[in-house]
Every structure is written in structure tokens, then in C-alpha cells.
Enzyme design. Structure first.
Site, PDB file in Angstrom:
ATOM      1  N   GLY A 115       0.814  -1.209   0.000  1.00 31.83           N
ATOM      2  CA  GLY A 115       0.000   0.000   0.000  1.00 31.83           C
ATOM      3  C   GLY A 115       0.850   1.262   0.000  1.00 31.83           C
ATOM      4  O   GLY A 115       0.520   2.249  -0.666  1.00 31.83           O
ATOM      5  N   HIS A 162      -1.655  -7.626   2.792  1.00 31.66           N
ATOM      6  CA  HIS A 162      -1.532  -8.181   4.152  1.00 31.66           C
ATOM      7  C   HIS A 162      -2.605  -7.693   5.133  1.00 31.66           C
ATOM      8  O   HIS A 162      -2.648  -8.140   6.275  1.00 31.66           O
ATOM      9  CB  HIS A 162      -0.121  -7.946   4.712  1.00 31.66           C
ATOM     10  CG  HIS A 162       0.195  -6.557   5.137  1.00 31.66           C
ATOM     11  ND1 HIS A 162       0.192  -6.166   6.453  1.00 31.66           N
ATOM     12  CD2 HIS A 162       0.556  -5.455   4.435  1.00 31.66           C
ATOM     13  CE1 HIS A 162       0.551  -4.898   6.536  1.00 31.66           C
ATOM     14  NE2 HIS A 162       0.765  -4.435   5.323  1.00 31.66           N
ATOM     15  N   ASN A 178      -7.699   4.116   8.712  1.00 30.71           N
ATOM     16  CA  ASN A 178      -7.042   3.042   9.457  1.00 30.71           C
ATOM     17  C   ASN A 178      -7.074   3.244  10.966  1.00 30.71           C
ATOM     18  O   ASN A 178      -6.949   2.286  11.719  1.00 30.71           O
ATOM     19  CB  ASN A 178      -5.592   2.872   8.993  1.00 30.71           C
ATOM     20  CG  ASN A 178      -4.826   4.174   8.948  1.00 30.71           C
ATOM     21  OD1 ASN A 178      -5.222   5.115   8.265  1.00 30.71           O
ATOM     22  ND2 ASN A 178      -3.745   4.249   9.684  1.00 30.71           N
ATOM     23  N   SER A 204      -3.589  -3.239  -0.611  1.00 35.33           N
ATOM     24  CA  SER A 204      -2.511  -4.013  -0.003  1.00 35.33           C
ATOM     25  C   SER A 204      -3.020  -5.394   0.372  1.00 35.33           C
ATOM     26  O   SER A 204      -4.177  -5.566   0.756  1.00 35.33           O
ATOM     27  CB  SER A 204      -1.994  -3.281   1.237  1.00 35.33           C
ATOM     28  OG  SER A 204      -1.008  -4.047   1.875  1.00 35.33           O
ATOM     29  N   THR A 244      11.415  -7.620 -11.201  1.00 36.76           N
ATOM     30  CA  THR A 244      10.709  -8.899 -11.330  1.00 36.76           C
ATOM     31  C   THR A 244       9.588  -8.971 -10.305  1.00 36.76           C
ATOM     32  O   THR A 244       9.800  -8.692  -9.132  1.00 36.76           O
ATOM     33  CB  THR A 244      11.700 -10.067 -11.115  1.00 36.76           C
ATOM     34  OG1 THR A 244      12.765  -9.914 -12.058  1.00 36.76           O
ATOM     35  CG2 THR A 244      11.026 -11.414 -11.304  1.00 36.76           C
ATOM     36  N   CYS A 298       2.472   3.121  13.016  1.00 32.84           N
ATOM     37  CA  CYS A 298       3.635   3.955  12.734  1.00 32.84           C
ATOM     38  C   CYS A 298       3.822   5.016  13.801  1.00 32.84           C
ATOM     39  O   CYS A 298       4.927   5.273  14.243  1.00 32.84           O
ATOM     40  CB  CYS A 298       3.475   4.623  11.385  1.00 32.84           C
ATOM     41  SG  CYS A 298       3.013   3.444  10.120  1.00 32.84           S
ATOM     42  N   GLN A 357      -7.618  -0.119   3.665  1.00 38.00           N
ATOM     43  CA  GLN A 357      -8.443  -0.674   4.747  1.00 38.00           C
ATOM     44  C   GLN A 357      -9.845  -1.066   4.281  1.00 38.00           C
ATOM     45  O   GLN A 357     -10.469  -1.935   4.866  1.00 38.00           O
ATOM     46  CB  GLN A 357      -8.558   0.329   5.911  1.00 38.00           C
ATOM     47  CG  GLN A 357      -7.274   0.537   6.700  1.00 38.00           C
ATOM     48  CD  GLN A 357      -6.881  -0.645   7.572  1.00 38.00           C
ATOM     49  OE1 GLN A 357      -7.676  -1.531   7.867  1.00 38.00           O
ATOM     50  NE2 GLN A 357      -5.613  -0.669   7.971  1.00 38.00           N
TER      51      GLN A 357
HETATM   52  C1  LIG Z   1      -1.414  -0.465   6.095  1.00 39.92           C
HETATM   53  C2  LIG Z   1      -1.856   0.717   5.347  1.00 39.92           C
HETATM   54  C3  LIG Z   1      -1.066   1.233   4.305  1.00 39.92           C
HETATM   55  C4  LIG Z   1       0.285   0.680   3.972  1.00 39.92           C
HETATM   56  O1  LIG Z   1       0.241  -0.565   3.327  1.00 39.92           O
HETATM   57  P1  LIG Z   1       1.546  -1.491   3.332  1.00 39.92           P
HETATM   58  O2  LIG Z   1       1.180  -2.627   2.436  1.00 39.92           O
HETATM   59  O3  LIG Z   1       1.783  -1.909   4.745  1.00 39.92           O
HETATM   60  O4  LIG Z   1       2.668  -0.659   2.787  1.00 39.92           O
HETATM   61  C5  LIG Z   1      -1.548   2.324   3.603  1.00 39.92           C
HETATM   62  N1  LIG Z   1      -2.730   2.881   3.906  1.00 39.92           N
HETATM   63  C6  LIG Z   1      -3.512   2.396   4.891  1.00 39.92           C
HETATM   64  C7  LIG Z   1      -4.830   3.039   5.155  1.00 39.92           C
HETATM   65  C8  LIG Z   1      -3.103   1.310   5.642  1.00 39.92           C
HETATM   66  O5  LIG Z   1      -3.871   0.860   6.627  1.00 39.92           O
END
Ligand SMILES: *Cc1c(COP(=O)(O)O)cnc(C)c1O
Length: 378
Positions: free
Chosen positions: A72, A195, A147, A193, A231, A315, A173
Site C-alpha cells: 500500500g 496483508h 485506518n 494491499s 521482477t 507507525c 483498509q
Molecule cells: C497499512 C496501510 C497502508 C500501507 O500498506 P503497506 O502494504 O503496509 O505498505 C496504507 N494505507 C492504509 C490506510 C493502511 O492501513
């Protein structure tokens, strides 16, 4: 009895066992480079395109408008870096750091940035947005589901205002929790994203509307329609696609019911308040302020009892600065400091929540007893 309860699913989620099994095959058997022209390469490329198709379908677009990234954060950086000196960007005061800090960096390069205010529930004021647009405004970037406080912005209404202006959203999110339709929302760019939805870390995607040229950040190859060199992370991308396939409507509904239960029970603790909107809220997000308590203390005590939560975003929890999002919705510093985010997933159970409620009550009582913070109402 001590339980382990993971309620930090907005930071990251557990990877589904089925996904790990599938990904394994892409390390040991189907390990070809998607840019290779032989059979191994072609098979890897087909797998990438399958994931591309899954994401595209989910947001009502075509697979040639999806590029894969490292997550993300990279998607957000790529989207904003489309801007050049003299351009004007409109964003908000409640963005994820990967938008916020990129915007700050753009300001140093001669790009003008407007940071929109939000009201006490966290909503952007559409009139302020309209008034902020000028002839240099090239991009509007507004987070979909927040988030920290879970508030969901009305992207359809915002998209209508962004005629002839590029519109980007950080949908990390909200993806797979709320319907996203890039046409209905008039989006040109959107970040995702893996994860946060039980897929692997280090994989993300960016929707790029057909014909839009990016300012390429990783040079060195023609991968991803010449928009992002390097890649591709084939096992990760396959895992991302599978994660989307495994999302069930029923889970979303059940998570929302658990959320409402936890909110109701936690608000029974005296001097607590719910941050964000009650109705337009991510199904898995709860953010509560506990007066006369330090959030860090509450988080650490809960951790000792097995309950994993977060103060603000992952963070900002490393620093002692209160969350910029909580300040933006008007919380005084001391209340912002006493705020905790509980974030649920499909793996969350009622039993875990009952344990959590019990432990939060115990810890809150203890911390208030020994609190150095003054109760000036007595
Ligand atoms: C976690 C998050 C990101 C960052 O994504 P990553 O894959 O961890 O770099 C960006 N924006 C929001 C709202 C998030 O919750």
C-alpha cells in the site's frame, strides 16, 4: 486462564493456511520469471494475470489497469508522484503516513498542497473541497476507510466533484470490506494491499486508469506495463489473489456484529467515548478514548494479559506524539493520548471479546487508581 487475543488486524492479519499452501508451489515448482518467454515464464505470467483479473473484477474494471507493487505504501507513493512542480494537490488531515509524508515531500519540490479538515466524526466537508479546487488542481487524494478511526468517506459524492481532476483513494483498509467501483466513484487511481486481508506482506496493487502516465519510481525493466520495474513477486501476488477469493460476505457481517458488541460493552466503562462515526465505519474498527488513562500504559498492561491492541496507528505508536487523526477530529491532546484501537478479523471470536472486555475493565480500573492525571471534575 490467560488467552492470546489478537485485536490489531488493521496493522496486519494472519495469512490464511490455504494461501500459504498455494504460495509454496510458486517457490518450489512454478518458479519461472514472468518476463521469460519459455514455458515456465509464460505460466508465471498467466498466474500474475489471474490475480490481476481478480482485483480488477472486485473494483469493476479491466485487468490492464492494475499494476502490482510492494504494498500500500508504494502504491500511495506512486499515485502522488504523478504530480509536477506547479501542480496543486488536495488531500486530508487524516491520511495514512504514506500519503501524508509523500505530500510533505512534494511540497518541498514546489507542489502546492491543501490539507482538508474533517469534522468531529472524521468526515471531509464537501463544500471545503469544492472551494479548494483551483485551475492548478491536478489531483485529489482522499482515504476511503480510515485506518485509525474507521470512518468511511462518501467517495461517490467526492468523485462527482472531481470532474476533470484526477481522483485517488487509499483503499487499503476498505478493500474487500466495502464495495469499490472505480467507475461509479470516478477514480483514476486507487491503492490496495494484501496483508490487511489475510494475504502475504510486501504485495500491493495500484489501479491506474487507462491512458494515465505515471512518474515511474523504480527504473530498470518494462514490467507492469512499463509502470514499475523489477521482477514481480509471483508467490506474493498469487497469494494476494487467493486472499480476495477467500473473502466471504458472511464474515464481513459477523465481524460487524462483533464490533458492535465490543463497542457497546466497552462504552459501559465510565468516561469512555467512541471515536469516528457510529454508522459509516469499517466493520472491524473500534477506537475508544479512556479519560484519565495513558493509552501506552493501557496497551502494555493488556499485552501482559495476552490482548494485543494498538495506540493510534502502528507507525505513530513508536513516537510520543498524539495521533494526527485524533487531533484532526478535535480531541484534546490528553484524550488523544488515552485512545486505543481494537481491530477485528474473521478469526475473532466472541469468547476472545468477552476475555478482552474483562481485562480492559480490570486494567482501566487499576490505571485510574494510580493515575497521575488530574480528575478536575471532582
Ligand atoms: C497499512 C496501510 C497502508 C500501507 O500498506 P503497506 O502494504 O503496509 O505498505 C496504507 N494505507 C492504509 C490506510 C493502511 O492501513
Amino acid at each position: 486462564m490467560k488467552m492470546e487475543v489478537y485485536l490489531d488486524n488493521s496493522a496486519t492479519t494472519q495469512v490464511d493456511g490455504k494461501i500459504i499452501k498455494l504460495m509454496n508451489k510458486y517457490f518450489s515448482e512454478n518458479y519461472g520469471n514472468p518476463s521469460s518467454l519459455h514455458d515456465f515464464g509464460r505460466r508465471a505470467k498467466e498466474s500474475l494475470d489471474k490475480s490481476r483479473e481478480i482485483i480488477a473484477k472486485k473494483i469493476n474494471t479491466n485487468k490492464d489497469e492494475i499494476i502490482f507493487t510492494s504494498g500500500g505504501s508504494e502504491s500511495n507513493n506512486l499515485a502522488l508522484n504523478i504530480l509536477k512542480e506547479g501542480d496543486h494537490l488536495i488531500t486530508t488531515k487524516i491520511e495514512h503516513p504514506s500519503i501524508f509524508e509523500t505530500a510533505k515531500n512534494l511540497e518541498r519540490k514546489g507542489i502546492k498542497v491543501t490539507y482538508l479538515n474533517v469534522n468531529k466524526e472524521g468526515f471531509v466537508d464537501l463544500d471545503e473541497l469544492k472551494k479548494s479546487i483551483n485551475k492548478n488542481t491536478k489531483l485529489v487524494s482522499i482515504i476511503h476507510g480510515n485506518n485509525e478511526i474507521g470512518v468511511i468517506q462518501d467517495l461517490e459524492a467526492i468523485g462527482k466533484i472531481c470532474k476533470n481532476i484526477l481522483f485517488h483513494t487509499d483503499a487499503v483498509q476498505s478493500f474487500c470490506k466495502i464495495n469499490i467501483d472505480v467507475n461509479k466513484f470516478n477514480l483514476s487511481l486507487a491503492s490496495f494491499s494484501s496483508h490487511k486481508i489475510h494475504g502475504p506482506k510486501g504485495v500491493g496493487a495500484l489501479y491506474v486508469k487507462k491512458g494515465l502516465e505515471l512518474n515511474k519510481m523504480i527504473l530498470g525493466g518494462h514490467q507492469e506495463m512499463n509502470k514499475r520495474g523489477g521482477t514481480e513477486n509471483v508467490p506474493g501476488i498469487v497469494g494476494f489473489g487467493e486472499a480476495i477469493k477467500l473473502i466471504k460476505e458472511n464474515d464481513i457481517k459477523r465481524i460487524g456484529e462483533l464490533r458492535d458488541f465490543l463497542i457497546k460493552e466497552l462504552l459501559k466503562i465510565p468516561r469512555t467515548r467512541l471515536n469516528g462515526s457510529k454508522n459509516k465505519r469499517l466493520c472491524n474498527n473500534i477506537n475508544i478514548s479512556f479519560e484519565l488513562i495513558e493509552g501506552e500504559g493501557l496497551m502494555l498492561h493488556l499485552d501482559m494479559k495476552g490482548v494485543k491492541v494498538s495506540t493510534g496507528s502502528a507507525c505513530s505508536s513508536q513516537t510520543l506524539e498524539p495521533s494526527h487523526v485524533l487531533i484532526a477530529i478535535g480531541l484534546p491532546h490528553e484524550i488523544a493520548h488515552g485512545s486505543i484501537r481494537f481491530s477485528l478479523s474473521k478469526n475473532t471470536t466472541k469468547k476472545e471479546l468477552l476475555y478482552t472486555i474483562k481485562k480492559v475493565k480490570e486494567v482501566a480500573k487499576l490505571l485510574r487508581k494510580i493515575s497521575p492525571l488530574k480528575d478536575d471534575t471532582k
